[in-house]
Design a protein around this motif. Structure first.
Motif: not given
Ligand code: SAH
Length: 450
Positions: A280, A282, A292, A311, A316, A332-334, A359-360, A380, A382
């Motif tokens: 991912f 932006q 930012y 998140y 970044t 971050e969860v992924v 998980d956050a 930040d 979803p």
């Molecule tokens: N801050 C980053 C990503 C923002 S998008 C940027 O500006 O590029 C939101 C992110 O939250 C995504 O990468 C998604 O995978 C993550 N996310 C979704 N659910 C989550 C959870 N439960 N715990 C942690 N991260 C999570």
């Protein structure tokens, strides 16, 4: 009012997705393309229980913000929603949307700064994926799906997509015609090419091309790759992604690198990032720096600050601010995103950031349990916003400041409301236009402990 009746109505407001809202005889109608303050003749094209849908037939009073849409497929494509409004009109619309959400959902009455707009709000997207198919005359076309259909509207030059991507995609289409490479047909599952995807590093100028296919073999692919390589010097890598699925998910699991390393690099606020097909990133490289920088500026950071980037995606935000502070945690969860984040820290020689895959909410709970002190928390999430668990533990962690960045202002307003009811005050609200010509609004709310 019945379907097909006509009436004269005034547009009193616009919905979150930019449609005109017209009240007539106590009933609400949504009218595409109408701007607040305009009066016109409207044809009722649908009557539902709670609202109607109207079509604008003729304008009697025109908004000063109205302009002719620059894109000739604007009406049918559905990718852009505000191209009939000039920059000032879009700014008023986006700023008001934030103000309305905070008031109606968050019951928060605060000043909202005028949305930061992009100076040149065209050709900004660094990523695009276009389906490919035949038109009625059996010529290959690339473009976008007409809303809620499988029909492709041909688009040779998307005005919010970077120039190089437009050029590469058109050339790929020509080569497919020359070499008789067939597009995939969603209905019959015949043919091969599903989508053409490109990514561009804005500062690095590096380009990635990905051909998403149904079958593993692409006829004459060596010839096609060798021509593209020669013609587009910035094209650093070409990937094939095989997707056997019959649903609407674009990317499949299998990735074959046809040329180059399989990734590109870009720079964002002086750090380098590796961008792979699935990571991912932006999509507006100019405005993301504005976003930012503003978020970082709103936080009172210093050499002793301990910060959480919740998140965090590929890290970044955490990496952009790491040089101003003592320590940053990123969650971050992924899993793949966290691996990218760790690698990004490594290639930029940044050592004061800890990235954790979790998980956050769960991670926040761990931090509280372990009495980890936090000065500032960046959030930040979803579109669905933060989890209740995350907010609960955030309140227990009691950071001095919370900087909440959101792509969905409605869920942000819901979450900010809870914070303001539990010891925080809103200090500053700054929307940033990350997606010019569309109704999307990105927003920063900074809060501090009362
Ligand atoms: N801050 C980053 C990503 C923002 S998008 C940027 O500006 O590029 C939101 C992110 O939250 C995504 O990468 C998604 O995978 C993550 N996310 C979704 N659910 C989550 C959870 N439960 N715990 C942690 N991260 C999570």
């Amino acid at each position: 009012m019945k379907k097909n009746d006509y009436f004269i109505g005034e547009c009193v407001d616009q919905s979150h997705d930019g449609k005109g809202i017209v009240k007539y005889e106590g009933f609400t109608y949504f009218v595409n393309g109408m701007i607040t303050g305009e009066i016109g003749q409207i044809k009722c094209i649908k009557m539902l229980k709670n609202y109607g849908v109207g079509r604008l037939i003729e304008l009697h009073k025109e908004s000063p913000y109205r302009i002719n849409p620059r894109c000739h497929i604007y009406q049918g494509c559905g990718g852009c929603h505000l191209m009939h409004m000039n920059q000032e009109g879009q700014q008023i619309f986006k700023t008001k949307r934030v103000k309305d959400c905070l008031e109606r959902i968050g019951h928060i009455d605060v000043e909202v700064q005028p949305c930061f707009m992009q100076n040149t709000p065209w050709y900004y997207r660094n990523k695009v994926q276009m389906p490919i198919g035949y038109n009625k005359d059996h010529y290959l076309i690339t473009g976008f799906y007409k809303q809620r259909t499988n029909d492709i509207i041909a688009c040779q030059e998307c005005l919010i997509q970077n120039h190089e991507s437009n050029d590469i995609i058109q050339r790929v289409k020509e080569l497919f015609e020359i070499y008789h490479v067939e597009p995939y047909d969603k209905v019959t599952h015949q043919g091969n090419i599903k989508h053409i995807l490109t990514k561009k590093g804005y500062h690095s100028q590096e380009m990635m091309l990905c051909l998403i296919t149904y079958e593993k073999t692409i006829h004459h692919i060596e010839d096609i790759v060798s021509i593209l390589k020669k013609e587009f010097k910035n094209l650093k890598t070409i990937i094939q992604n095989v997707n056997h699925r019959h649903d609407n998910v674009i990317l499949g699991d299998e990735e074959i690198v046809l040329y180059g390393p399989g990734y590109i690099y870009d720079t964002l606020l002086n750090n380098r990032y590796k961008i792979s097909l699935k990571s991912f990133y932006q999509i507006n490289p100019i405005q993301v720096e504005v976003l930012y920088q503003q978020a970082i500026q709103l936080a009172s950071l210093n050499k002793d600050s301990i910060v959480l980037d919740a998140y965090c995606g590929i890290g970044t935000i955490a990496l952009s601010l790491s040089r101003y502070v003592k320590k940053v945690y990123g969650v971050e969860v992924v899993q793949e995103a966290i691996e990218d984040a760790k690698n990004n820290a490594y290639i930029n020689h940044i050592e004061n950031v800890d990235f954790v895959c979790d998980d956050a909410g769960t991670y926040m709970m761990e931090l509280v349990k372990n009495n980890v002190h936090l000065d500032v928390v960046f959030v930040d999430p979803p579109r669905k916003g933060c989890s209740q668990e995350f907010i609960d533990y955030l309140l227990q962690a009691k950071p001095q400041q919370v900087v909440y960045i959101a792509c969905d202002v409605a869920t942000q307003a819901r979450d900010v409301k809870i914070l303001t009811e539990n010891g925080y005050q809103v200090d500053h609200v700054q929307p940033v236009d990350m997606f010019p010509q569309t109704y999307h609004v990105e927003n920063i709310v900074s809060l501090s402990k009362k």
